[in-house]
Design a protein around this motif. Structure first.
Motif, PDB file in Angstrom:
ATOM      1  N   ARG A   1     -14.156 -41.037  25.867  1.00 58.02           N
ATOM      2  CA  ARG A   1     -13.737 -41.536  24.558  1.00 58.02           C
ATOM      3  C   ARG A   1     -12.763 -42.704  24.719  1.00 58.02           C
ATOM      4  NH1 ARG A   1     -10.671 -37.422  20.569  1.00 58.02           N
ATOM      5  NH2 ARG A   1      -9.081 -37.674  22.166  1.00 58.02           N
TER       6      ARG A   1
ATOM      7  N   MET B   1      -5.382 -43.953  26.531  1.00 55.36           N
ATOM      8  CA  MET B   1      -4.530 -42.873  27.019  1.00 55.36           C
ATOM      9  C   MET B   1      -5.275 -41.547  26.929  1.00 55.36           C
ATOM     10  SD  MET B   1      -0.600 -42.106  26.198  1.00 55.36           S
ATOM     11  CE  MET B   1       0.254 -40.722  26.920  1.00 55.36           C
TER      12      MET B   1
ATOM     13  N   GLU C   1      -7.293 -33.293  23.632  1.00 58.29           N
ATOM     14  CA  GLU C   1      -7.463 -33.121  22.202  1.00 58.29           C
ATOM     15  C   GLU C   1      -8.651 -33.919  21.684  1.00 58.29           C
ATOM     16  OE1 GLU C   1      -5.996 -31.250  19.892  1.00 58.29           O
ATOM     17  OE2 GLU C   1      -4.224 -30.509  20.934  1.00 58.29           O
ATOM     18  N   LEU C   2      -9.821 -33.313  21.721  1.00 57.77           N
ATOM     19  CA  LEU C   2     -10.956 -33.940  21.053  1.00 57.77           C
ATOM     20  C   LEU C   2     -10.821 -33.635  19.568  1.00 57.77           C
ATOM     21  CD1 LEU C   2     -13.773 -33.001  23.559  1.00 57.77           C
ATOM     22  CD2 LEU C   2     -12.463 -35.113  23.413  1.00 57.77           C
ATOM     23  N   PHE C   3     -11.579 -34.363  18.739  1.00 53.77           N
ATOM     24  CA  PHE C   3     -11.537 -34.094  17.309  1.00 53.77           C
ATOM     25  C   PHE C   3     -12.498 -32.950  17.012  1.00 53.77           C
ATOM     26  CE2 PHE C   3     -10.757 -38.839  17.534  1.00 53.77           C
ATOM     27  CZ  PHE C   3      -9.381 -38.684  17.574  1.00 53.77           C
ATOM     28  N   PRO C   4     -11.986 -31.789  16.604  1.00 53.21           N
ATOM     29  CA  PRO C   4     -12.822 -30.591  16.546  1.00 53.21           C
ATOM     30  C   PRO C   4     -13.919 -30.652  15.486  1.00 53.21           C
ATOM     31  CG  PRO C   4     -10.668 -30.159  15.603  1.00 53.21           C
ATOM     32  CD  PRO C   4     -10.601 -31.521  16.208  1.00 53.21           C
TER      33      PRO C   4
ATOM     34  N   PHE D   1      -4.579 -37.383  27.381  1.00 49.86           N
ATOM     35  CA  PHE D   1      -3.472 -36.419  27.438  1.00 49.86           C
ATOM     36  C   PHE D   1      -3.858 -35.187  28.247  1.00 49.86           C
ATOM     37  CE2 PHE D   1      -3.165 -38.890  23.603  1.00 49.86           C
ATOM     38  CZ  PHE D   1      -1.822 -39.174  23.483  1.00 49.86           C
TER      39      PHE D   1
ATOM     40  N   ARG E   1     -15.573 -27.218  20.678  1.00 52.81           N
ATOM     41  CA  ARG E   1     -15.319 -25.808  20.976  1.00 52.81           C
ATOM     42  C   ARG E   1     -16.392 -25.199  21.876  1.00 52.81           C
ATOM     43  NH1 ARG E   1     -18.878 -24.112  16.486  1.00 52.81           N
ATOM     44  NH2 ARG E   1     -18.345 -25.667  14.921  1.00 52.81           N
TER      45      ARG E   1
ATOM     46  N   SER F   1      -3.638 -32.116  27.207  1.00 52.10           N
ATOM     47  CA  SER F   1      -4.309 -31.082  26.418  1.00 52.10           C
ATOM     48  C   SER F   1      -5.537 -31.626  25.694  1.00 52.10           C
ATOM     49  CB  SER F   1      -3.333 -30.513  25.409  1.00 52.10           C
ATOM     50  OG  SER F   1      -2.754 -31.585  24.690  1.00 52.10           O
TER      51      SER F   1
ATOM     52  N   ARG G   1       4.031 -42.273  27.349  1.00 53.83           N
ATOM     53  CA  ARG G   1       4.051 -42.325  25.886  1.00 53.83           C
ATOM     54  C   ARG G   1       4.758 -43.593  25.396  1.00 53.83           C
ATOM     55  NH1 ARG G   1       3.327 -37.825  23.146  1.00 53.83           N
ATOM     56  NH2 ARG G   1       5.099 -38.248  21.798  1.00 53.83           N
TER      57      ARG G   1
END
Ligand SMILES: Nc1ncnc2c1ncn2[C@@H]1O[C@H](COP(=O)(O)OP(=O)(O)OP(=O)(O)O)[C@@H](O)[C@H]1O
Ligand SMILES: [Mg+2]
Lengths: 226, 256
Positions: free
Chosen positions: B155, B87, B93-96, B89, B141, B91, B51
């Motif tokens: 991405r 980077m 985190e895609l953009f929902p 992560f 989702r 978890s 980070r």
């Protein structure tokens, strides 16, 4: 028809008067919704930052709005200000003030809740892709916030429309008051008017709120898993 | 190592949360084409290092540079650096609110202002490469954890980063999905991509690493090539740590 008491609505301009009353209710709520959004959204954004002082003040504000019955607020603003400050506040203006005061509190809390429910990682993944804070907010956070917010705020709007029935207590002639006046005026000729008139008022509220409520259900379903 | 250009330099940094020093006088440099794997017990500061390299955490002492330029989350230059330092992560985190394809295309269009047609072509190629072409119009989702993580990698790749930072990208996945994600990383390593990988998958670490950094309590405890570290760890702490990944055969006390 006679015994349902609907006939009075077709006497003279009664139906138009009732619709006019509905417009008064809607007008008060729509203006109040407008102010609630304009003031509530920035306030909610402010509340989502964790500043102690802002949080303490807004907590107090929210609690007051929640604990105090809307009717009491109406009385304070309408009768109280006349006495204490000598203002001659128009009843409709007083209603808009009270409803905005209430709506703004609820709206800001909804905005705050929606904003803090966006996971921290959404901000970080967006930043890690080289987006600046502006892009992160407008392309990543805001769309997700609006999705969470819209069904809830639509629900708030319908609650505000319904609660406008209270404003007749300070003399605003809105749909329910017009209904009462029609019933009073026809007490002898159509003793059953109460059923027909209040039934119609019910229908008018229903017609006003149902599409809004359906829209919120639809959006909620559509965005459920986002 | 010295012939290759240094890309990221972490120079004697100290990172504190409140009074706790999470990293203490830590240094690391990452050279072009190198795969650095960071291992260590939970809470030793591995994520924090990544980070910091991406300017997501402020530091109290020392300096991080990307090709000689200061990496600091508060400077305006940070967005330009982050374009080059990808980077991913733990978890995923895609953009929902965006489809898979939109997730991949967003930053190249928005941040790099590249041509839409060219970006789309490349995004589709990258998705095909990780076996997710048919998911391009799906929403996050609708994907499994392993699929989402592969999209998250794609991405990051779509930005043409010079270095990729991976923070335990398989830690949140079911065991059977770990492989599909690690295979993507292995193929990137084969291509010669520069990467810094934090992982708990020791056999993967051994396969992919040019250099292993063993971190313990915010210190660099041991550093070496993959075979040096895994086959002949020098320090006692490293031996202990590696031992936690092996199990001795249970000797049952036979009843007679
Ligand atoms: N926001 C924070 N506030 C306070 N302490 C933190 C914060 N983030 C991390 N820490 C602490 O810093 C230390 C290092 O955290 P870090 O996430 O870098 O560990 P890690 O090596 O990645 O661990 P893991 O293997 O469990 O992911 C931990 O002891 C953690 O408790
Ligand atoms: Mg970690």
């Amino acid at each position: 028809m006679q015994n349902l008491g609907i006939d009075v609505l077709f006497k003279g301009s009664n139906m138009m008067r009732l619709l006019g009353g509905l417009w008064v209710s809607l007008r008060i709520s729509l203006i109040a919704v407008f102010f609630s959004v304009i003031l509530g959204v920035p306030l909610g954004i402010l509340m989502s930052r964790n500043s102690r002082i802002i949080r303490a003040i807004t907590r107090l504000y929210l609690e007051i709005v929640r604990i105090m019955p809307q009717m009491v607020l109406l009385f304070i603003v309408f009768f109280g200000t006349t006495r204490v400050f000598g203002w001659n506040l128009d009843a409709e203006v007083a209603s808009v003030i009270v409803f905005s005061f209430w709506g703004c509190a609820e709206m800001s809390d909804l905005v705050r809740g929606a904003l803090i429910s966006i996971p921290k990682h959404q901000y970080e993944s967006a930043k890690a892709l080289g987006m600046n804070s502006f892009a992160v907010f407008f392309f990543i956070i805001l769309p997700q916030t609006i999705r969470r917010l819209l069904p809830l705020s639509i629900n708030l709007v319908t609650r505000m429309i319904k609660t406008t029935s209270l404003v007749m207590m300070i003399g605003v002639v809105e749909v329910l008051k017009v209904g009462q006046q029609i019933i009073e005026a026809n007490r002898t000729s159509s003793p059953n008017a109460a059923f027909g008139v209040y039934g119609t008022v019910f229908l008018l509220y229903f017609i006003g709120c149902w599409p809004i409520s359906m829209l919120s259900k639809y959006l909620e379903k559509k965005w459920k898993n986002d | 190592m010295s012939k290759k250009e240094e890309i990221i330099r972490v120079d004697h940094i100290t990172k504190r949360y409140d009074e706790n020093a999470v990293l203490d006088d830590f240094s690391l440099s990452v050279h072009e084409g190198e795969v650095v794997v960071i291992v260590g017990p939970s809470g030793c500061g591995k994520s924090t290092i990544l980070r910091i390299m991406n300017g997501l955490e402020p530091i109290q002492k020392g300096e991080v540079t990307y090709r000689g330029e200061k990496v600091d989350g508060k400077l305006g230059s940070i967005t330009r650096i982050r374009e080059k330092v990808g980077m991913v992560f733990q978890s995923y985190e895609l953009f929902p609110h965006k489809t898979i394809l939109q997730n991949v295309m967003l930053a190249p269009l928005l941040v790099q202002k590249r041509d839409r047609k060219e970006v789309k072509e490349e995004a589709l190629q990258l998705l095909a490469r990780v076996g997710l072409s048919e998911k391009k119009n799906a929403y996050p989702r609708q994907l499994s954890g392993g699929q989402k993580q592969r999209v998250a990698i794609v991405r990051a790749l779509a930005m043409h980063p010079e270095v990729l930072l991976f923070d335990e990208v398989t830690a949140a996945l079911d065991p059977e999905m770990v492989r599909e994600v690690l295979d993507v990383l292995l193929s990137l390593a084969k291509e010669g991509k520069t990467m810094v990988i934090v992982t708990h998958e020791m056999s993967f670490a051994k396969a992919v690493a040019d250099r292993v950094i063993f971190l313990d309590g915010g210190h660099l405890e041991e550093e070496g090539t993959a075979s040096e570290f895994f086959d002949h760890p020098k320090t006692e702490r490293a031996k202990q740590f590696l031992h936690t990944f092996t199990y001795d055969k249970v000797e049952r006390e036979e009843e007679r």
